[in-house]
Design a protein around this motif. Structure first.
Motif, short mmCIF file in Angstrom:
data_model
loop_
_atom_site.label_atom_id
_atom_site.label_comp_id
_atom_site.label_asym_id
_atom_site.label_seq_id
_atom_site.Cartn_x
_atom_site.Cartn_y
_atom_site.Cartn_z
N ALA A 1 0.83 -1.21 0.00
CA ALA A 1 0.00 0.00 0.00
C ALA A 1 0.86 1.26 0.00
CB ALA A 1 -0.93 -0.01 1.21
N VAL A 2 1.92 1.27 0.78
CA VAL A 2 2.81 2.42 0.81
C VAL A 2 3.49 2.62 -0.54
CG1 VAL A 2 4.95 3.31 1.84
CG2 VAL A 2 3.17 2.36 3.30
N GLU A 3 3.96 1.52 -1.15
CA GLU A 3 4.62 1.62 -2.45
C GLU A 3 3.67 2.17 -3.51
OE1 GLU A 3 6.01 -2.33 -3.26
OE2 GLU A 3 7.74 -2.12 -1.94
N LYS A 4 2.46 1.64 -3.58
CA LYS A 4 1.49 2.08 -4.59
C LYS A 4 1.05 3.53 -4.34
CE LYS A 4 1.61 -1.24 -7.22
NZ LYS A 4 2.26 -1.03 -8.51
N GLU B 1 3.86 5.78 -5.52
CA GLU B 1 3.90 5.87 -6.99
C GLU B 1 2.82 6.82 -7.50
OE1 GLU B 1 3.51 1.91 -8.53
OE2 GLU B 1 5.46 1.28 -7.72
N LYS B 2 1.63 6.72 -6.95
CA LYS B 2 0.53 7.58 -7.41
C LYS B 2 0.81 9.05 -7.11
CE LYS B 2 -3.04 4.08 -6.98
NZ LYS B 2 -4.24 3.66 -6.25
N PHE B 3 1.31 9.34 -5.90
CA PHE B 3 1.53 10.73 -5.54
C PHE B 3 2.78 11.30 -6.22
CE2 PHE B 3 -1.63 9.74 -2.35
CZ PHE B 3 -2.40 10.89 -2.40
N VAL B 4 3.74 10.48 -6.56
CA VAL B 4 4.88 10.96 -7.35
C VAL B 4 4.38 11.39 -8.73
CG1 VAL B 4 6.95 10.19 -8.60
CG2 VAL B 4 6.75 9.77 -6.16
N GLU B 5 3.53 10.57 -9.32
CA GLU B 5 2.98 10.91 -10.64
C GLU B 5 2.12 12.17 -10.54
OE1 GLU B 5 2.25 10.65 -14.74
OE2 GLU B 5 3.81 9.85 -13.44
N MET B 6 1.33 12.31 -9.48
CA MET B 6 0.55 13.53 -9.28
C MET B 6 1.46 14.75 -9.18
SD MET B 6 -2.77 13.36 -9.18
CE MET B 6 -4.18 13.08 -8.19
N GLY B 7 2.55 14.62 -8.44
CA GLY B 7 3.49 15.72 -8.30
C GLY B 7 4.17 16.08 -9.61
N ARG B 8 4.50 15.06 -10.39
CA ARG B 8 5.12 15.30 -11.69
C ARG B 8 4.16 16.06 -12.61
NH1 ARG B 8 5.54 13.49 -16.68
NH2 ARG B 8 3.88 11.97 -16.46
N GLU C 1 -6.52 21.91 -11.32
CA GLU C 1 -7.50 21.57 -10.29
C GLU C 1 -7.43 20.09 -9.91
OE1 GLU C 1 -11.20 22.79 -11.98
OE2 GLU C 1 -10.74 24.93 -11.73
N LEU C 2 -7.17 19.24 -10.89
CA LEU C 2 -7.11 17.79 -10.62
C LEU C 2 -5.91 17.40 -9.78
CD1 LEU C 2 -8.17 16.33 -14.08
CD2 LEU C 2 -9.44 16.14 -11.94
N VAL C 3 -4.76 18.06 -10.01
CA VAL C 3 -3.53 17.63 -9.33
C VAL C 3 -3.11 18.57 -8.19
CG1 VAL C 3 -2.65 16.38 -11.32
CG2 VAL C 3 -2.08 18.79 -11.06
N SER D 1 8.66 8.93 -19.75
CA SER D 1 9.53 8.62 -18.61
C SER D 1 8.78 8.05 -17.42
CB SER D 1 10.28 9.88 -18.18
OG SER D 1 9.36 10.85 -17.73
N SER D 2 7.49 8.38 -17.29
CA SER D 2 6.75 7.91 -16.13
C SER D 2 6.03 6.60 -16.38
CB SER D 2 5.73 8.96 -15.71
OG SER D 2 4.74 9.08 -16.71
N GLN D 3 5.95 6.21 -17.64
CA GLN D 3 5.22 4.99 -17.95
C GLN D 3 6.10 3.78 -17.69
OE1 GLN D 3 4.03 5.51 -21.96
NE2 GLN D 3 2.62 7.17 -21.50
#
Length: 185
Positions: free
Chosen positions: A40-43, A46-53, A113-115, A157-159
Motif C-alpha cells: 500500500a505504501v509503495e502504490k 507511486e501515485k503521488f509521485v505521478e501527481m506531483g510530476r 484543479e485535478l492535481v 519517462s513515467s510509464q
C-alpha cells in the motif's frame, strides 16, 4: 476393556495437520498484513509521485502561458494559486507556446484543479483512494491533450515499460520465479 495404546498413533497425523494448519494461518495473517502494508505504501507513493510530476508540468505550462515577451525576467508572475509563484526567467528559455487558445487554457485549468496537492484527500479510506485514482487518470488524459496542443512530444519517462514476456520469471530467485526450472519431458 481398556483402549488400545496404539489408537493414539492413528490420530497423530490428523493432530499434526491441525496444529500445522493453525500455525500457518496465524503466520500467514501476520505476514499478509505486513506485506499488504508495504504494498500500500509503495502504490500510494507511486501515485503521488505521478501527481506531483503532473502538477509540476502544469505549473510550468501555466507560467509559459502567462509569460508575455514584453515582461522583464525579474517580474514575478503568479500561477492560479496566489501562494505559488515562479520566476519567469525559468521559463524564458523554453520554446514559445502556440497562439493562446481558450481550450488550452481551460484544459490547463482543469489539470491544475485535478492535481492540486491542497485538495487531495490523503486518508486511507476507500472513497479517498478512488478519488485519487480517478483524478490521476483524468489528469494524465488532460496532460496528454495539453502536450498535443502545444506540439510537445509524449513523455514516456513515467510509464512503466512492459516486461519481456519471452522468458518466464524475473531471475530474482523468489518462490514465484520459475526461470531457473528446467523443463522435463
Amino acid at each position: 476393556m481398556d483402549s488400545n495404546p496404539l489408537d493414539s498413533l492413528l490420530d497423530l497425523e490428523e493432530q499434526f495437520y491441525n496444529e500445522g494448519y493453525a500455525l500457518g494461518a496465524a503466520d500467514g495473517a501476520a505476514a499478509g498484513y505486513t506485506e499488504g502494508s508495504v504494498f500500500a505504501v509503495e502504490k500510494g507513493f507511486e501515485k503521488f509521485v505521478e501527481m506531483g510530476r503532473l502538477y509540476g508540468k502544469a505549473l510550468v505550462w501555466a507560467q509559459r502561458l502567462e509569460l508575455k515577451p514584453s515582461e522583464s525576467p525579474s517580474v514575478q508572475a503568479h500561477s492560479t494559486r496566489d501562494t505559488l509563484s515562479l520566476d519567469p526567467a525559468i521559463c524564458k528559455d523554453m520554446p514559445s507556446l502556440p497562439p493562446h487558445s481558450t481550450r488550452l487554457a481551460r484544459n490547463l485549468q482543469t489539470l491544475l484543479e485535478l492535481v492540486d496537492p491542497a485538495t487531495l484527500d490523503m486518508s486511507n479510506e476507500e472513497e479517498a483512494v478512488n478519488d485519487v485514482d480517478e483524478r490521476l487518470k483524468g489528469a494524465a488524459t488532460k496532460a496528454k491533450l495539453i502536450q498535443r496542443a502545444m506540439g510537445e512530444r509524449e513523455d514516456t519517462s513515467s510509464q512503466v515499460e512492459p516486461k519481456d514476456m519471452s522468458t518466464p520469471g524475473d531471475g530474482s530467485g523468489s518462490i514465484e520465479d520459475i526461470s531457473s526450472l528446467s523443463i522435463r519431458h
